[in-house]
Motif scaffolding. Structure first.
Motif, PDB file in Angstrom:
ATOM      1  N   ASP A  87       0.826  -1.204   0.000  1.00 22.59           N
ATOM      2  CA  ASP A  87       0.000   0.000   0.000  1.00 22.59           C
ATOM      3  C   ASP A  87       0.861   1.255   0.000  1.00 22.59           C
ATOM      4  OD1 ASP A  87      -2.430  -1.308  -0.046  1.00 22.59           O
ATOM      5  OD2 ASP A  87      -2.678  -1.299   2.131  1.00 22.59           O
ATOM      6  N   THR A  88       0.265   2.359  -0.445  1.00 23.02           N
ATOM      7  CA  THR A  88       0.951   3.657  -0.457  1.00 23.02           C
ATOM      8  C   THR A  88       0.573   4.515   0.739  1.00 23.02           C
ATOM      9  OG1 THR A  88      -0.796   4.781  -1.698  1.00 23.02           O
ATOM     10  CG2 THR A  88       0.891   3.619  -2.978  1.00 23.02           C
ATOM     11  N   HIS A  89      -0.601   4.285   1.317  1.00 21.53           N
ATOM     12  CA  HIS A  89      -1.104   5.088   2.434  1.00 21.53           C
ATOM     13  C   HIS A  89      -1.094   6.575   2.106  1.00 21.53           C
ATOM     14  CE1 HIS A  89      -1.434   1.698   5.213  1.00 21.53           C
ATOM     15  NE2 HIS A  89      -0.317   1.256   4.672  1.00 21.53           N
ATOM     16  N   ALA A  90      -1.333   6.876   0.828  1.00 18.06           N
ATOM     17  CA  ALA A  90      -1.457   8.262   0.356  1.00 18.06           C
ATOM     18  C   ALA A  90      -0.267   9.127   0.771  1.00 18.06           C
ATOM     19  CB  ALA A  90      -2.758   8.879   0.872  1.00 18.06           C
ATOM     20  N   GLY A  91       0.903   8.516   0.869  1.00 17.05           N
ATOM     21  CA  GLY A  91       2.087   9.275   1.241  1.00 17.05           C
ATOM     22  C   GLY A  91       2.183   9.631   2.704  1.00 17.05           C
ATOM     23  N   LEU A  92       1.350   9.028   3.550  1.00 14.27           N
ATOM     24  CA  LEU A  92       1.383   9.303   4.987  1.00 14.27           C
ATOM     25  C   LEU A  92       2.416   8.413   5.670  1.00 14.27           C
ATOM     26  CD1 LEU A  92      -2.468   9.345   5.580  1.00 14.27           C
ATOM     27  CD2 LEU A  92      -0.960  11.338   5.461  1.00 14.27           C
ATOM     28  N   PRO A  93       2.991   8.854   6.781  1.00 11.73           N
ATOM     29  CA  PRO A  93       3.988   8.034   7.479  1.00 11.73           C
ATOM     30  C   PRO A  93       3.343   6.967   8.345  1.00 11.73           C
ATOM     31  CG  PRO A  93       3.692  10.091   8.652  1.00 11.73           C
ATOM     32  CD  PRO A  93       2.848  10.193   7.398  1.00 11.73           C
ATOM     33  N   SER A  94       4.069   5.874   8.550  1.00  6.37           N
ATOM     34  CA  SER A  94       3.642   4.854   9.499  1.00  6.37           C
ATOM     35  C   SER A  94       3.915   5.340  10.912  1.00  6.37           C
ATOM     36  CB  SER A  94       4.401   3.545   9.249  1.00  6.37           C
ATOM     37  OG  SER A  94       5.729   3.662   9.726  1.00  6.37           O
ATOM     38  N   THR A  95       3.622   4.497  11.883  1.00  5.79           N
ATOM     39  CA  THR A  95       3.854   4.879  13.271  1.00  5.79           C
ATOM     40  C   THR A  95       5.330   5.037  13.599  1.00  5.79           C
ATOM     41  OG1 THR A  95       3.832   2.571  13.933  1.00  5.79           O
ATOM     42  CG2 THR A  95       1.755   3.750  14.059  1.00  5.79           C
ATOM     43  N   ASP A  96       6.221   4.481  12.767  1.00  4.28           N
ATOM     44  CA  ASP A  96       7.637   4.698  12.992  1.00  4.28           C
ATOM     45  C   ASP A  96       8.283   5.399  11.795  1.00  4.28           C
ATOM     46  OD1 ASP A  96       6.821   1.859  12.470  1.00  4.28           O
ATOM     47  OD2 ASP A  96       8.871   1.713  11.767  1.00  4.28           O
TER      48      ASP A  96
END
Length: 656
Positions: A81-90
């Motif tokens: 997934d790309t997560h719309a360019g959002l960061p993960s929790t880390d």
């Protein structure tokens, strides 16, 4: 959730310094290596690919990494997934989870907490200590700047690597190739030859943890995978025969874990803190299940980094939970024996009957997401615990912290909200081997919430600042209205506020979550109503994109002749059950009432029980069991309890 504060002033926002400290120490070190270039000697660049599968193929060819290895690493990081360019929790971005902590911190101006209640949740022994605000690291470590390293290797700007999927995949391939060179190993078409580089990609200083990450990647290689990504791209990895490599992970023998999960033992201290025998922490010694049943597993997120989480659980004056799971690679640490009672859920009745698992992460800050490595490790742990304690694998027994009720009316508004609306419950239960699905025909009067996670994108606000729209992303929760219309007011949770709920991501007063079960209260067009907190609540449920499935089960309704009945946040025994020396604990109802004519899904039945545990010496502890029986019900977003004598049980078994 460790960073809860008992004082209301701590509820909404930490300082910018604390926000930085919470995020920074989160990812393991990526070894530095020689600058990389494409094997063909050309200048590095993002692959030109018209589709996501093609992007993996092009990057693999350009950097000499087996395509199946690249796909497997990416799947374990992000499920492609790309997560719309959002960061993960880390602080990881894109399909390859390239980390960029400075950019992630810039996007997280609102580092919000999610509640202010007492995590022990026992009137007889309240918890009062506050967690320390962590110090800010002097500099961002290299392990949180792998996007910067990928930029140097590819010649692509870090912003492009964060936001462009093809560039991100190229950056991940370049990192793997660089790690392979750093191990003085030549590029190879054999996936088994890349085990060391894959372990290095996990970015962990601990060889055992890095090896467990690599083992999981190779499990993905052997099983294969196929799915459509969050931006609509079909990607597939064929099952690949690969010879055994590496040394299988082994859990510390002191832990209660699957033997091959690689769990570490990091004990939470059980200490008396002063001469006062009631002044102790950070959990209670018990003898479960001999003394109390273990009925629940409670899923939390930490609202803190891994380093901060481990520091907090080792503080004898703070809280204690049983396990922590790391975001970057799924590492599991156990802190408390499961026979003992952790202080984690904010409700002593639930604490006494549960195991608490913290997951490194943030329920909403900036729209961060949970990694696949963490989901998979957590699911393996929960499967093990459920088998060990005979806990049903359903949403009535595997609870989010946000599903735990306030034990009294006064505590309801301060209860926690993690892991929040972005935790993918449907995927989690698929990993548990119990995928959610219909079990009845369309005439069933009971439904289980089950929207399409990727397509279900409620318009929340407040992820980055109060009132500001959250970045669109998949959610496991549906929004509940007072009437079948998008512009109808949201329902009101009187336990939280006298006003209608809002669309703030931290306000869950009008939400139903994947896997939760409700009795149908009506249907109109593309809308379905369920009974919720003593009222009819509507959610959008079109036939071509349903948000629920029909299921079989039991419901309760007020006993004939009663206009309404009380609802409880804890299932305590009657006064006559308490022996001498153990003060009677009040069976106090919540603010809600369950009216006649309404039905609520049943999650189990049991006698009232209370664990008297207020001193450091466990020999003084007592477990009181009464004759009053309770039913657990799904009353709102949280579970609740009603007395069996107050209700009639109705079995809904329609398979039509």
């Amino acid at each position: 959730m460790p960073l809860a504060r008992p004082a209301r002033r701590h509820r909404r926002a930490l300082t910018a310094a604390a926000a930085a400290a919470a995020l920074l120490p989160a990812v393991g070190v990526l070894p530095q290596a020689h600058a990389a270039q494409a094997p063909d000697g050309g200048s590095p660049a993002a692959p030109a690919a018209a589709d996501r599968q093609g992007a993996y193929r092009a990057a693999a060819e350009r950097y000499g990494v087996p395509e199946e290895v690249l796909l497997a690493v990416s799947y374990l990081e992000s499920r492609w997934d790309t997560h719309a360019g959002l960061p993960s929790t880390d602080a990881g971005y894109g399909p390859m989870h390239l980390t960029d902590a400075p950019a992630a911190l810039a996007s997280l101006p609102r580092q919000a907490g999610d509640g202010a209640g007492d995590p022990r949740g026992d009137d007889a022994r309240p918890f009062t200590a506050a967690a320390p605000v962590p110090a800010v690291p002097a500099a961002v470590p290299a392990r949180l700047r792998t996007a910067e390293r990928a930029a140097a290797l590819t010649g692509l700007p870090a912003q492009t690597l964060r936001t462009d999927p093809a560039a991100n995949i190229a950056g991940g391939a370049a990192l793997l190739a660089d790690l392979q060179r750093g191990l003085h190993r030549a590029p190879s078409a054999d996936p088994a030859d890349w085990y060391g580089a894959v372990a290095g990609y996990a970015g962990d200083d601990d060889p055992a943890a890095a090896g467990r990450f690599a083992d999981d990647v190779y499990d993905v290689l052997r099983s294969g995978a196929a799915r459509t990504t969050d931006d609509g791209q079909p990607v597939a990895l064929a099952a690949t025969r690969v010879r055994a490599v590496g040394t299988p992970a082994h859990s510390d023998p002191r832990t209660e874990c699957p033997h091959d999960l690689g769990c570490a033992w990091l004990p939470a201290p059980y200490q008396q803190l002063s001469d006062n025998p009631t002044d102790y922490g950070n959990h209670d010694v018990a003898d479960r299940p001999a003394t109390e049943h273990v009925d629940y597993i409670v899923v939390h997120d930490t609202e803190a980094s891994w380093d901060t989480t481990l520091k907090l659980v080792q503080d004898p004056s703070y809280l204690g939970w049983h396990y922590s799971v790391r975001s970057a690679d799924g590492q599991v640490d156990q802190h408390i024996a499961t026979k003992d009672i952790g202080w984690h859920a904010g409700n002593w009745d639930v604490n006494a009957r549960s195991v608490g698992i913290e997951h490194e992460g943030f329920l909403a800050a900036g729209g961060t997401w949970y990694t696949e490595a963490m989901y998979r490790s957590s699911a393996r742990l929960v499967r093990y615990l459920a088998h060990r304690y005979d806990i049903p694998l359903d949403r009535q027994h595997v609870l989010g912290h946000d599903n735990v009720p306030g034990p009294t009316a006064a505590t309801t508004a301060g209860m926690h909200l993690d892991p929040g609306p972005y935790w993918d419950w449907a995927h989690y239960f698929a990993l548990l081997g119990r995928p959610l699905h219909p079990t009845a025909g369309p005439r069933s009067g009971l439904v289980e919430i089950l929207p399409d996670y990727a397509a279900n994108r409620p318009a929340y606000t407040g992820c980055t600042a109060p009132g500001e729209p959250c970045p669109p992303q998949g959610s496991s929760a549906v929004t509940l209205h007072t009437a079948p219309a998008d512009d109808a007011p949201l329902v009101t949770d009187i336990g939280r506020s006298a006003n209608p709920a809002t669309d703030d991501v931290y306000d869950m007063g009008a939400r139903a979550s994947t896997g939760q079960r409700y009795a149908v209260a009506g249907r109109q067009g593309d809308w379905t109503a369920v009974w919720y907190l003593g009222q009819r609540a509507w959610f959008h449920d079109p036939a071509d994109r349903p948000a629920e499935v029909p299921v079989r089960g039991d419901v309760v309704t007020p006993r004939a002749g009663l206009a309404d009945i009380p609802v409880y946040g804890r299932a305590y025994p009657e006064a006559g059950a308490y022996p001498a020396g153990v003060p009677v604990q009040p069976v106090s109802p919540l603010k809600y009432r369950l009216p006649a004519g309404q039905s609520y899904a049943v999650g189990g039945s049991f006698p009232g029980q209370y664990t008297w545990s207020t001193t450091f010496d466990p020999s003084t502890h007592r477990v009181v069991t009464g004759t009053t029986r309770y039913y657990q019900i799904q009353f709102g977003h949280r579970i609740a309890f009603v007395k069996a004598d107050d209700v009639d049980l109705v079995r809904l078994r329609d398979a039509g």
